[in-house]
Design a protein around this motif. Structure first.
Motif, PDB file in Angstrom:
ATOM      1  N   VAL A 158       0.710  -1.208   0.033  1.00  0.00           N
ATOM      2  CA  VAL A 158       0.171   0.177   0.019  1.00  0.00           C
ATOM      3  C   VAL A 158       0.774   1.242   0.061  1.00  0.00           C
ATOM      4  O   VAL A 158       1.817   1.336   0.830  1.00  0.00           O
ATOM      5  N   TYR A 159       0.803   2.038  -0.863  1.00  0.00           N
ATOM      6  CA  TYR A 159       1.475   3.342  -1.206  1.00  0.00           C
ATOM      7  C   TYR A 159       0.876   4.636  -1.156  1.00  0.00           C
ATOM      8  O   TYR A 159      -0.350   4.656  -1.506  1.00  0.00           O
ATOM      9  N   VAL A 160       1.371   5.774  -0.711  1.00  0.00           N
ATOM     10  CA  VAL A 160       0.792   6.950  -0.785  1.00  0.00           C
ATOM     11  C   VAL A 160       1.403   7.703  -1.861  1.00  0.00           C
ATOM     12  O   VAL A 160       2.712   7.628  -2.034  1.00  0.00           O
ATOM     13  N   PHE A 161       0.461   8.594  -2.699  1.00  0.00           N
ATOM     14  CA  PHE A 161       1.023   9.186  -3.825  1.00  0.00           C
ATOM     15  C   PHE A 161       0.334  10.489  -3.511  1.00  0.00           C
ATOM     16  O   PHE A 161      -0.833  10.758  -3.214  1.00  0.00           O
ATOM     17  N   THR A 162       1.202  11.428  -3.901  1.00  0.00           N
ATOM     18  CA  THR A 162       0.453  12.813  -3.674  1.00  0.00           C
ATOM     19  C   THR A 162       1.338  13.927  -4.673  1.00  0.00           C
ATOM     20  O   THR A 162       2.532  13.624  -4.955  1.00  0.00           O
ATOM     21  N   TRP A 163       0.609  14.706  -5.461  1.00  0.00           N
ATOM     22  CA  TRP A 163       1.354  15.675  -6.392  1.00  0.00           C
ATOM     23  C   TRP A 163       0.605  16.926  -6.269  1.00  0.00           C
ATOM     24  O   TRP A 163      -0.479  17.046  -5.778  1.00  0.00           O
ATOM     25  N   THR A 164       1.429  17.908  -6.539  1.00  0.00           N
ATOM     26  CA  THR A 164       0.978  19.310  -6.440  1.00  0.00           C
ATOM     27  C   THR A 164       1.372  19.884  -7.695  1.00  0.00           C
ATOM     28  O   THR A 164       2.467  19.768  -8.261  1.00  0.00           O
ATOM     29  N   VAL A 165       0.372  20.533  -8.485  1.00  0.00           N
ATOM     30  CA  VAL A 165       0.385  21.327  -9.747  1.00  0.00           C
ATOM     31  C   VAL A 165      -0.072  22.699  -9.538  1.00  0.00           C
ATOM     32  O   VAL A 165      -0.892  22.858  -8.874  1.00  0.00           O
ATOM     33  N   ALA A 166       0.625  23.435 -10.244  1.00  0.00           N
ATOM     34  CA  ALA A 166       0.118  24.798 -10.274  1.00  0.00           C
ATOM     35  C   ALA A 166      -0.156  25.403 -11.688  1.00  0.00           C
ATOM     36  O   ALA A 166       0.591  25.044 -12.654  1.00  0.00           O
ATOM     37  N   ALA A 167      -1.113  26.241 -11.648  1.00  0.00           N
ATOM     38  CA  ALA A 167      -1.493  27.015 -13.122  1.00  0.00           C
ATOM     39  C   ALA A 167      -1.132  28.484 -12.939  1.00  0.00           C
ATOM     40  O   ALA A 167      -1.443  29.046 -11.990  1.00  0.00           O
ATOM     41  N   PRO A 168      -0.792  28.905 -13.958  1.00  0.00           N
ATOM     42  CA  PRO A 168      -0.487  30.417 -13.920  1.00  0.00           C
ATOM     43  C   PRO A 168      -1.736  31.029 -14.194  1.00  0.00           C
ATOM     44  O   PRO A 168      -2.875  30.519 -14.504  1.00  0.00           O
ATOM     45  N   HIS A 169      -1.555  32.527 -14.332  1.00  0.00           N
ATOM     46  CA  HIS A 169      -2.868  33.287 -14.571  1.00  0.00           C
ATOM     47  C   HIS A 169      -3.553  32.915 -15.595  1.00  0.00           C
ATOM     48  O   HIS A 169      -3.112  32.401 -16.739  1.00  0.00           O
ATOM     49  N   GLN A 170      -4.961  33.077 -15.421  1.00  0.00           N
ATOM     50  CA  GLN A 170      -6.011  32.536 -16.350  1.00  0.00           C
ATOM     51  C   GLN A 170      -5.604  31.195 -16.954  1.00  0.00           C
ATOM     52  O   GLN A 170      -5.843  30.934 -18.307  1.00  0.00           O
ATOM     53  N   THR A 171      -5.220  30.264 -16.332  1.00  0.00           N
ATOM     54  CA  THR A 171      -5.136  28.860 -16.802  1.00  0.00           C
ATOM     55  C   THR A 171      -5.899  27.808 -15.982  1.00  0.00           C
ATOM     56  O   THR A 171      -5.954  28.006 -14.616  1.00  0.00           O
ATOM     57  N   SER A 199      -0.835  36.835  -6.995  1.00  0.00           N
ATOM     58  CA  SER A 199      -0.182  36.381  -7.943  1.00  0.00           C
ATOM     59  C   SER A 199      -0.690  35.816  -9.243  1.00  0.00           C
ATOM     60  O   SER A 199      -0.399  35.554 -10.151  1.00  0.00           O
ATOM     61  N   GLY A 200      -2.069  35.290  -8.745  1.00  0.00           N
ATOM     62  CA  GLY A 200      -2.844  34.898 -10.159  1.00  0.00           C
ATOM     63  C   GLY A 200      -2.492  33.559 -10.063  1.00  0.00           C
ATOM     64  O   GLY A 200      -2.816  32.824 -11.221  1.00  0.00           O
ATOM     65  N   THR A 201      -1.775  32.677  -9.014  1.00  0.00           N
ATOM     66  CA  THR A 201      -1.313  31.603  -9.096  1.00  0.00           C
ATOM     67  C   THR A 201      -2.175  30.561  -8.384  1.00  0.00           C
ATOM     68  O   THR A 201      -2.070  30.909  -7.082  1.00  0.00           O
ATOM     69  N   HIS A 202      -2.635  29.416  -8.623  1.00  0.00           N
ATOM     70  CA  HIS A 202      -3.278  28.612  -7.673  1.00  0.00           C
ATOM     71  C   HIS A 202      -2.874  27.036  -7.773  1.00  0.00           C
ATOM     72  O   HIS A 202      -3.147  26.477  -8.702  1.00  0.00           O
ATOM     73  N   PRO A 203      -2.045  26.701  -6.840  1.00  0.00           N
ATOM     74  CA  PRO A 203      -1.524  25.438  -6.777  1.00  0.00           C
ATOM     75  C   PRO A 203      -2.679  24.414  -6.359  1.00  0.00           C
ATOM     76  O   PRO A 203      -3.458  24.770  -5.397  1.00  0.00           O
ATOM     77  N   ALA A 204      -2.849  23.254  -6.757  1.00  0.00           N
ATOM     78  CA  ALA A 204      -3.657  22.291  -5.992  1.00  0.00           C
ATOM     79  C   ALA A 204      -2.808  21.019  -5.637  1.00  0.00           C
ATOM     80  O   ALA A 204      -1.846  20.622  -6.423  1.00  0.00           O
ATOM     81  N   THR A 205      -3.365  20.369  -4.660  1.00  0.00           N
ATOM     82  CA  THR A 205      -2.541  18.876  -4.178  1.00  0.00           C
ATOM     83  C   THR A 205      -3.531  17.897  -4.138  1.00  0.00           C
ATOM     84  O   THR A 205      -4.717  18.320  -3.535  1.00  0.00           O
ATOM     85  N   ALA A 206      -3.132  16.999  -4.463  1.00  0.00           N
ATOM     86  CA  ALA A 206      -4.083  15.620  -4.419  1.00  0.00           C
ATOM     87  C   ALA A 206      -3.195  14.423  -3.625  1.00  0.00           C
ATOM     88  O   ALA A 206      -2.077  14.334  -3.801  1.00  0.00           O
ATOM     89  N   VAL A 207      -3.919  13.750  -2.878  1.00  0.00           N
ATOM     90  CA  VAL A 207      -3.476  12.567  -2.209  1.00  0.00           C
ATOM     91  C   VAL A 207      -4.071  11.338  -2.315  1.00  0.00           C
ATOM     92  O   VAL A 207      -5.267  11.397  -2.396  1.00  0.00           O
ATOM     93  N   VAL A 208      -3.446  10.308  -2.798  1.00  0.00           N
ATOM     94  CA  VAL A 208      -4.255   9.066  -3.340  1.00  0.00           C
ATOM     95  C   VAL A 208      -3.366   7.952  -2.394  1.00  0.00           C
ATOM     96  O   VAL A 208      -2.158   7.755  -2.341  1.00  0.00           O
ATOM     97  N   VAL A 209      -4.257   6.819  -1.678  1.00  0.00           N
ATOM     98  CA  VAL A 209      -3.717   5.856  -1.004  1.00  0.00           C
ATOM     99  C   VAL A 209      -4.227   4.493  -2.081  1.00  0.00           C
ATOM    100  O   VAL A 209      -5.340   4.384  -2.221  1.00  0.00           O
ATOM    101  N   ALA A 210      -3.080   3.643  -2.314  1.00  0.00           N
ATOM    102  CA  ALA A 210      -3.490   2.573  -3.380  1.00  0.00           C
ATOM    103  C   ALA A 210      -2.761   1.301  -2.994  1.00  0.00           C
ATOM    104  O   ALA A 210      -1.526   1.474  -2.642  1.00  0.00           O
TER     105      ALA A 210
END
Length: 249
Positions: A158-171, A199-210
């Motif tokens: 069983v592993y934990v996966f997490t990633w964070t991605v950021a979108a620049p302005h108007q994306t 800054s107009g930047t919104h990062p988002a983070t997800a966590v998955v246990v699989a």
């Protein structure tokens, strides 16, 4: 007189027969004793041979037990047979990103595995294109390859996966975790439509246990974006786009 002579002869004959009998019995007894002594000596020699053979067999058994224990230990502690380590991989190209130059690659045979990587610069990705997190800071068994963005767990668990991605302005775009060709998690990053403040930047983070099998292909890819491609933001001055995983059990 004749009777006396006859009696004397008979007496002498008896003495002769008795003496011969005693001599014969004595010789026969001595022969039996010699035969018995030879038999005892042969049994003693055979017993010594058996002791020597038993000692040899005990040594062989001890060797086999030691080899079996060593093989069992290597299999358990291991479970790393067939796992590619960072030392076995080709040398990774040096990143042009100068913000962080530290890399930690170890080959410690622990009971859990982990990696952490991030993108060194912005890049535009098309739908269903794998995102490469090209700078790796931790990877204790070569679980992740920054050249193609794919992680391969060395053992099932069983592993934990997490990633964070950021979108620049108007994306706006969505990214997803894919495990062996199937979507295991998804998240949408949506920046400000206008940049009146901040800054107009919104990062988002997800966590998955699989639950993941050894050797499964696990990666983050662009699911859908704005226009022909979606620009993923990663800048040390603002925000980093990252991908991490570790084993729970």
């Amino acid at each position: 007189m004749n009777n006396q002579i006859l009696f004397l002869k008979m007496y002498l004959a008896c003495i002769f027969v008795l003496a011969y009998g005693i001599s014969f019995c004595s010789a026969n007894t001595e022969g039996q004793l010699l035969e018995l002594e030879v038999f005892v000596q042969s049994q003693f020699a055979e017993n010594e041979n058996m002791k020597s053979r038993v000692a040899e067999l005990e040594g062989e058994v001890a060797t086999l037990v030691a080899e079996n224990l060593e093989e069992e230990f290597e299999t358990k502690s291991g479970e790393l047979k067939g796992v590619e380590t960072m030392a076995e991989k080709e040398e990774l190209p040096k990143s042009e990103h100068n913000g962080f130059s530290g890399h930690l690659f170890t080959r410690a045979a622990g009971s859990s595995w982990a990696f952490h990587a991030y993108r060194s610069r912005n890049r535009c990705y098309n739908s269903y294109e794998t995102i490469e997190f090209d700078v790796e800071t931790i990877d204790n068994v070569g679980m992740y390859d920054p050249r193609d963005g794919i992680a391969e767990p060395p053992v099932s668990g069983v592993y934990v996966f997490t990633w964070t991605v950021a979108a620049p302005h108007q994306t706006k775009f969505a990214t997803e975790l894919v495990i062996d060709g199937r979507m295991a998690g998804v998240i949408t990053t949506d920046s400000d439509a206008t940049q009146s403040s901040g800054s107009g930047t919104h990062p988002a983070t997800a966590v998955v246990v699989a639950q993941v099998n050894a050797g499964s292909h696990c990666y983050i890819r662009m699911r859908s974006g704005t226009g022909d491609c979606a620009n993923v933001l990663s800048d040390d001055n603002i925000v980093r786009t990252t991908f991490s995983s570790w084993q729970l059990f």
